[in-house]
Scaffold this active site. Sequence first.
Site, PDB file in Angstrom:
ATOM      1  N   THR A  78       1.006  -1.079  -0.070  1.00 58.47           N
ATOM      2  CA  THR A  78       0.116  -0.061  -0.042  1.00 58.47           C
ATOM      3  C   THR A  78       0.732   1.248   0.012  1.00 58.47           C
ATOM      4  O   THR A  78       0.486   2.369  -0.816  1.00 58.47           O
ATOM      5  CB  THR A  78      -0.873   0.127   1.354  1.00 58.47           C
ATOM      6  OG1 THR A  78      -1.868  -1.282   1.116  1.00 58.47           O
ATOM      7  CG2 THR A  78      -1.819   1.269   1.394  1.00 58.47           C
ATOM      8  N   HIS A  81       1.899   2.049  -3.586  1.00 59.69           N
ATOM      9  CA  HIS A  81       0.612   2.668  -4.189  1.00 59.69           C
ATOM     10  C   HIS A  81       0.328   4.129  -3.898  1.00 59.69           C
ATOM     11  O   HIS A  81       0.145   4.868  -4.634  1.00 59.69           O
ATOM     12  CB  HIS A  81      -0.582   1.775  -3.999  1.00 59.69           C
ATOM     13  CG  HIS A  81      -0.460   0.190  -4.611  1.00 59.69           C
ATOM     14  ND1 HIS A  81      -0.033   0.105  -6.001  1.00 59.69           N
ATOM     15  CD2 HIS A  81      -0.646  -0.931  -4.101  1.00 59.69           C
ATOM     16  CE1 HIS A  81      -0.296  -1.161  -6.332  1.00 59.69           C
ATOM     17  NE2 HIS A  81      -0.334  -1.713  -5.255  1.00 59.69           N
ATOM     18  N   CYS A 130     -20.786   4.383  15.632  1.00 58.22           N
ATOM     19  CA  CYS A 130     -21.475   3.721  14.795  1.00 58.22           C
ATOM     20  C   CYS A 130     -21.502   2.305  14.858  1.00 58.22           C
ATOM     21  O   CYS A 130     -20.880   1.677  15.632  1.00 58.22           O
ATOM     22  CB  CYS A 130     -20.874   3.813  13.258  1.00 58.22           C
ATOM     23  SG  CYS A 130     -19.091   3.062  12.955  1.00 58.22           S
ATOM     24  N   CYS A 133     -18.151   0.223  14.397  1.00 54.25           N
ATOM     25  CA  CYS A 133     -17.038   0.643  15.584  1.00 54.25           C
ATOM     26  C   CYS A 133     -17.681  -0.162  16.868  1.00 54.25           C
ATOM     27  O   CYS A 133     -16.724  -0.835  17.312  1.00 54.25           O
ATOM     28  CB  CYS A 133     -17.322   2.159  15.993  1.00 54.25           C
ATOM     29  SG  CYS A 133     -16.390   3.072  14.730  1.00 54.25           S
ATOM     30  N   ARG A 237      10.321 -15.838  -4.477  1.00 56.05           N
ATOM     31  CA  ARG A 237       9.252 -16.119  -3.468  1.00 56.05           C
ATOM     32  C   ARG A 237       8.966 -17.690  -3.848  1.00 56.05           C
ATOM     33  O   ARG A 237       8.533 -18.296  -2.913  1.00 56.05           O
ATOM     34  CB  ARG A 237       8.198 -15.115  -3.728  1.00 56.05           C
ATOM     35  CG  ARG A 237       8.700 -13.873  -3.429  1.00 56.05           C
ATOM     36  CD  ARG A 237       7.382 -12.746  -3.417  1.00 56.05           C
ATOM     37  NE  ARG A 237       7.863 -11.642  -2.460  1.00 56.05           N
ATOM     38  CZ  ARG A 237       7.152 -10.410  -2.456  1.00 56.05           C
ATOM     39  NH1 ARG A 237       6.011 -10.426  -3.381  1.00 56.05           N
ATOM     40  NH2 ARG A 237       7.511  -9.503  -1.735  1.00 56.05           N
TER      41      ARG A 237
END
Length: 372
Positions: A78, A81, A130, A133, A237
Amino acid sequence: MWITALRKPQHFLDAGHDPNPTGGRCPVGATPATATMRAAVATSIPSERLELADVARPTPEADDDVVLRVHACGICGTDLHVLAGESYRPETPFVLGHEPVGVVVDAGAGARAWLDRRATITLFTGEGSCEACRAGDERLCPGLVSITGVLGEWGGYAEYLRVKAHHLVEVPESLSWADAASLVDGGATAANSVRVALTREPRRVLVLGGGPIGHLCAELLRVHGVAVQVVEPNPLRREVLRDIGHDVVTSAEDAGAPVDAVIDCTGVPSVLAPGLQALGPHGTYVLAGYARVPDVDFAVVSRKEADIRGIRSGRREDLESIIALAADQRIRLPETVAWRLSGVNDALTALRARQVPGKAVIVPDSVWKDGA
């Protein structure tokens, strides 16, 4: 996704630095108004590099704040990205790094029980009231406030990190810093993915991608006694996984189909079609990695009455469970390769070139010892 209440962390604003730090240190003998720390800062997005800079060292601002001295921080796909401008867009300057582990060295009045303890963190801060949560699914909160090291609150590509005490998860002494860092987000994601894949009690599972998350998925499935095959085109890998006894093939077309579940850890658009083809009737396709796929024929989904399930990291229980399995040596962890914080851009380059067989980890220079 709407993100509310985002702000620049106060420790940057208080430092009196230019909003585009150049990385210059305080002169020898100078007495800065605020104690500083070294950090790798994203000064703009998109960008291929992080800038090494001195910024204000965080301190507790509330009773439930703690300060973690970072001993290692994993690099997640991430992060690449985000830097490429293909994902989240934090306001710059920003410190990435959502897989930190370290020791609590400072705490507010209500969190002092955490002092001197090894810990990592859960990442997501929801608005708190909410349904998601209240159920422990802060990562699914419609009014998400912050993702530490991704949006809102600064992350662990730094010597210190401030978080709320309720985000802390203890790290056992039996885990090295680098191994613990490999589990923070990748481990929680793998545990969540496998939990979802096991819902229909599959006999055979295909894991697409043998990177850190795919590696951990394969290990968790092995613990559950489920037959697993891994698809990994990268020879580095593939070799790692074969060396520990996993069945690994180069492409989904080479896999033994049909399977009861597919866990896609790649985030590569081209694997979706062959992955769906590998599913048997009533199969489950689990998206642990995700990408924009411009041309998808959903006929195969309907004809197989398949389920597609999205995964967004994991719950606190997912992180706690995989840490416990790793600490008890019930799962084999990805190989970790460590870089000093001052070499973070070399690590990013190696990851982009697919030269890392397992998990890349950043270690602050101030705690670096013999390659972490």
